[in-house]
Scaffold this motif. Structure first.
Motif, PDB file in Angstrom:
ATOM      1  N   ARG A 143       0.831  -1.199   0.000  1.00 16.50           N
ATOM      2  CA  ARG A 143       0.000   0.000   0.000  1.00 16.50           C
ATOM      3  C   ARG A 143       0.869   1.254   0.000  1.00 16.50           C
ATOM      4  NH1 ARG A 143      -1.874   0.862   4.791  1.00 16.50           N
ATOM      5  NH2 ARG A 143      -2.715  -1.221   5.061  1.00 16.50           N
TER       6      ARG A 143
ATOM      7  N   ALA B 201      -8.249 -13.092   1.639  1.00 17.16           N
ATOM      8  CA  ALA B 201      -9.383 -12.194   1.874  1.00 17.16           C
ATOM      9  C   ALA B 201      -9.043 -11.151   2.939  1.00 17.16           C
ATOM     10  CB  ALA B 201     -10.616 -12.994   2.290  1.00 17.16           C
ATOM     11  N   GLU B 202      -8.415 -11.592   4.009  1.00 13.81           N
ATOM     12  CA  GLU B 202      -8.025 -10.666   5.074  1.00 13.81           C
ATOM     13  C   GLU B 202      -6.987  -9.665   4.575  1.00 13.81           C
ATOM     14  OE1 GLU B 202      -6.588 -10.880   9.751  1.00 13.81           O
ATOM     15  OE2 GLU B 202      -7.136 -12.724   8.709  1.00 13.81           O
TER      16      GLU B 202
ATOM     17  N   ALA C  34      -6.586  -8.674   1.419  1.00 14.61           N
ATOM     18  CA  ALA C  34      -7.237  -7.757   0.488  1.00 14.61           C
ATOM     19  C   ALA C  34      -8.016  -6.688   1.247  1.00 14.61           C
ATOM     20  CB  ALA C  34      -8.159  -8.532  -0.456  1.00 14.61           C
ATOM     21  N   GLU C  35      -8.653  -7.092   2.341  1.00 13.93           N
ATOM     22  CA  GLU C  35      -9.391  -6.123   3.157  1.00 13.93           C
ATOM     23  C   GLU C  35      -8.423  -5.114   3.770  1.00 13.93           C
ATOM     24  OE1 GLU C  35     -12.122  -6.072   7.171  1.00 13.93           O
ATOM     25  OE2 GLU C  35     -12.238  -7.819   5.852  1.00 13.93           O
ATOM     26  N   ARG C  36      -7.297  -5.586   4.291  1.00 12.18           N
ATOM     27  CA  ARG C  36      -6.301  -4.686   4.886  1.00 12.18           C
ATOM     28  C   ARG C  36      -5.729  -3.744   3.831  1.00 12.18           C
ATOM     29  NH1 ARG C  36      -2.707  -5.584   9.645  1.00 12.18           N
ATOM     30  NH2 ARG C  36      -1.014  -4.083   9.501  1.00 12.18           N
TER      31      ARG C  36
ATOM     32  N   GLY D 184      -7.185  -2.653   1.036  1.00 12.48           N
ATOM     33  CA  GLY D 184      -8.190  -1.658   0.719  1.00 12.48           C
ATOM     34  C   GLY D 184      -8.105  -1.091  -0.681  1.00 12.48           C
TER      35      GLY D 184
ATOM     36  N   CYS E  43      -7.335  -5.565  -6.184  1.00  8.78           N
ATOM     37  CA  CYS E  43      -6.195  -6.460  -6.356  1.00  8.78           C
ATOM     38  C   CYS E  43      -6.671  -7.822  -6.831  1.00  8.78           C
ATOM     39  CB  CYS E  43      -5.414  -6.610  -5.050  1.00  8.78           C
ATOM     40  SG  CYS E  43      -6.370  -7.354  -3.714  1.00  8.78           S
TER      41      CYS E  43
ATOM     42  N   ARG F 128      -6.210 -11.867  -6.309  1.00  9.86           N
ATOM     43  CA  ARG F 128      -5.808 -12.820  -5.275  1.00  9.86           C
ATOM     44  C   ARG F 128      -5.426 -14.120  -5.971  1.00  9.86           C
ATOM     45  NH1 ARG F 128     -11.036 -12.241  -1.304  1.00  9.86           N
ATOM     46  NH2 ARG F 128     -11.245  -9.994  -1.540  1.00  9.86           N
TER      47      ARG F 128
END
Length: 166
Positions: free
Chosen positions: A20, A77-78, A80-82, A84, A87, A89
């Motif tokens: 990020r 999934a976790e 990708a959430e972090r 934000g 992207c 996977r």
């Protein structure tokens, strides 16, 4: 620009944070997780070693494969959430070092975390798979510490000066 982050249990948050922070705007981002095929293979082998005495259809290797796939999907999934950000996977199976290098075929940058000794600076801060990836990646590599880097005082002492010849 294509940027891939290799996510490993225990160190993946540092990779996501670095991704990020350092990926340029508009970059195509990929979160990569590699599962080891040997783990379910051991369970399959143990089942086969029972020489037919086990109940048919209850091969524990299949269950392990399913758990491993669920674990990889959950981690991705976790992550990708972090992250934000949009992207891709990717969950692949294979020898980690080879799978990561192959996955970087079209990458411009790979982000990975140190996975060895983390209490001092030095080459042992990389495990064998990470060392292989750093040495063979076909792209630039951003190597991050999973937590705050050790102080420079953890460097080993300089070697003594060689004796001077007269």
């Amino acid at each position: 620009m294509n940027v891939t982050a290799w996510l490993v249990e225990g160190t993946w948050p540092a990779c996501v944070d670095a991704l990020r922070a350092h990926a340029p705007d508009g970059a195509a981002l990929t979160l990569l997780h590699v599962s080891d095929p040997d783990v379910p293979g051991v369970a399959h082998g143990a089942f086969a070693g029972l020489l037919g005495r086990a109940r048919a259809g209850h091969d524990p290797g299949s269950a392990v494969e399913g758990m491993e796939a669920e674990s990889a999907a959950g981690l991705l999934a976790e992550a990708a959430e972090r992250l934000g950000l949009p992207c891709e996977r990717r969950a692949v199976t294979g020898r980690a070092e080879r799978a990561v290098v192959a996955a970087c075929r079209d990458a411009d940058l790979l982000v990975l975390a140190r996975d060895g000794e983390r209490d001092r600076l030095g080459p042992r801060s990389l495990g064998p798979a990470s060392r292989f990836v750093v040495d063979h990646a076909p792209c630039q590599v951003l190597l991050v510490w999973p937590e705050r880097a050790p102080d420079v005082t953890t460097l080993p002492p300089e070697p003594p000066e060689p004796p001077q010849r007269r």
